[in-house]
Design an enzyme around this catalytic site. Structure first.
Site, PDB file in Angstrom:
ATOM      1  N   HIS A  12      75.056   5.739  52.708  1.00  0.00           N
ATOM      2  CA  HIS A  12      73.787   5.851  53.456  1.00  0.00           C
ATOM      3  C   HIS A  12      72.920   4.594  53.286  1.00  0.00           C
ATOM      4  CE1 HIS A  12      71.923   8.018  49.696  1.00  0.00           C
ATOM      5  NE2 HIS A  12      71.760   6.724  49.610  1.00  0.00           N
ATOM      6  N   HIS A  59      64.593   8.664  48.345  1.00  0.00           N
ATOM      7  CA  HIS A  59      64.388   7.465  47.520  1.00  0.00           C
ATOM      8  C   HIS A  59      62.888   7.206  47.395  1.00  0.00           C
ATOM      9  CE1 HIS A  59      68.377   7.159  49.386  1.00  0.00           C
ATOM     10  NE2 HIS A  59      68.751   6.382  48.397  1.00  0.00           N
ATOM     11  N   HIS A 193      77.613   1.167  43.458  1.00  0.00           N
ATOM     12  CA  HIS A 193      76.583   0.133  43.541  1.00  0.00           C
ATOM     13  C   HIS A 193      75.610   0.254  42.386  1.00  0.00           C
ATOM     14  CE1 HIS A 193      74.560   3.432  45.786  1.00  0.00           C
ATOM     15  NE2 HIS A 193      73.450   2.734  45.958  1.00  0.00           N
ATOM     16  N   GLU A 240      75.086   8.562  42.968  1.00  0.00           N
ATOM     17  CA  GLU A 240      74.869   9.247  44.250  1.00  0.00           C
ATOM     18  C   GLU A 240      76.125   9.990  44.715  1.00  0.00           C
ATOM     19  OE1 GLU A 240      71.405   6.467  46.326  1.00  0.00           O
ATOM     20  OE2 GLU A 240      73.449   6.238  47.038  1.00  0.00           O
TER      21      GLU A 240
HETATM   22  C1  DHB Z   1      71.118  -0.035  48.849  1.00  0.00           C
HETATM   23  C2  DHB Z   1      71.970   1.068  48.850  1.00  0.00           C
HETATM   24  C3  DHB Z   1      71.457   2.358  48.749  1.00  0.00           C
HETATM   25  O1  DHB Z   1      72.217   3.481  48.711  1.00  0.00           O
HETATM   26  C4  DHB Z   1      70.105   2.545  48.686  1.00  0.00           C
HETATM   27  O2  DHB Z   1      69.661   3.815  48.654  1.00  0.00           O
HETATM   28  C5  DHB Z   1      69.244   1.458  48.697  1.00  0.00           C
HETATM   29  C6  DHB Z   1      69.756   0.168  48.772  1.00  0.00           C
HETATM   30  C7  DHB Z   1      71.640  -1.417  48.975  1.00  0.00           C
HETATM   31  O3  DHB Z   1      72.840  -1.634  49.099  1.00  0.00           O
HETATM   32  O4  DHB Z   1      70.840  -2.350  48.979  1.00  0.00           O
HETATM   33 FE    FE Z   2      70.835   5.526  48.095  1.00  0.00          FE
END
Ligand code: DHB
Ligand code: FE
Length: 279
Positions: A12, A59, A193, A240
């Site tokens: 997402h 978020h 990530h 997540e």
């Molecule tokens: C990024 C990825 C995410 O899932 C998020 O919620 C905010 C930022 C990113 O890749 O920058």
């Molecule tokens: Fe996210």
């Protein structure tokens, strides 16, 4: 009765939404990812759900650190795109399905999942980006939306097992609903990530590909996976991925994979999508 026919696991990443909103999906950076999404979009056109339950995390848009509900079910008539600091995304307002949402709330709470009930909740990129990935840029979303928001921002998030069990309870609740509805469920977030700290930028393709595979090949193994393993292998925001297990639990044992795709990088993440169908 209503039936959960379709499960979609999807990243997402906000930058994916920005690529769509700014007409950049065909540039060199984004085209490979959007080519990978196309079979899911085509499939959903042919197999249009009536309702999508979208499992995602907020978020710090609808909630902040002042209020941290673990599981929040949106029962409103509609949900506005959140302003995340640069104005709300120009995507359709999500029309809710309050009757089914209240049925879910009752069934889940009587099954001892202590859901928070939201009569009003703006939806941020966690929810709107997967809708854009799945449905493109329609004037209205093609189905009703029930947002299910999960805390994965502030420790302690729910365990993967708790998420999976919630999915199983969602399936039971949907199947006990009298109206004939074709229901899809989205599990969103990730994949690997880490946005902050010493390991910022971490992506683990091997972990992500194994996760996609094990959504059909080794569900018990995924359900057992501990927070610390997500953190170590997939980075702090890789947590997540527990939300995908709500989707997986809701699909039932016999679900089969119709399509999956993985691509690195999408912004700071490994981006994946999977389409599961109930047998
Ligand atoms: C990024 C990825 C995410 O899932 C998020 O919620 C905010 C930022 C990113 O890749 O920058
Ligand atoms: Fe996210």
């Amino acid at each position: 009765m209503a039936r959960i026919t379709t499960g979609i696991g999807s990243s997402h990443v906000p930058a994916i939404g920005a690529a769509i909103d700014n007409g950049k999906t065909q540039n060199d950076y984004w085209k490979p990812l959007f080519d990978g999404y196309q079979p899911v979009r085509d499939w959903l056109k042919e197999n249009k759900p009536d309702v999508a339950i979208v499992v995602y995390n907020d978020h710090a848009s609808a909630f902040g650190l002042n209020l941290i509900p673990t599981f929040t079910l949106g029962v409103a008539e509609s949900f506005n795109p959140a302003d995340e600091g640069y104005g709300p995304r120009k995507v359709p307002v999500a029309e809710g399905e309050p009757d089914l949402a209240w049925h879910l709330a009752e069934s889940l709470i009587l099954d001892e999942f202590d859901m928070t009930i939201a009569n009003e909740m703006d939806i941020d990129h966690g929810c709107t980006v997967p809708l854009s990935i799945a449905f493109g840029e329609p004037a209205e979303w093609p189905c009703k939306i029930i947002p299910l928001c999960v805390n994965v921002i502030q420790y302690p998030p729910p365990t993967g097992k708790r998420c999976f069990d919630l999915g199983v309870a969602i399936r039971k609740a949907v199947e006990a609903y009298g109206e004939d509805l074709n229901v899809a469920i989205f599990g969103t977030g990730g994949m690997s990530h880490q946005l902050q700290g010493e390991r910022a930028g971490l992506v683990n393709e091997e972990f992500d590909r194994a996760f996609l595979r094990d959504l059909t090949a080794d569900v018990p193994g995924l359900v057992k996976k501990q927070h610390v393993e997500y953190m170590r292998e997939a980075g702090s925001e890789g947590i997540e991925l527990v939300m995908w297990l709500i989707m997986r639990g809701a699909l039932g044992d016999a679900a089969k994979e119709t399509y999956s795709f993985y691509h690195v990088p999408a912004s700071n993440t490994g981006a994946g999508i999977i389409l599961l169908e109930d047998e």
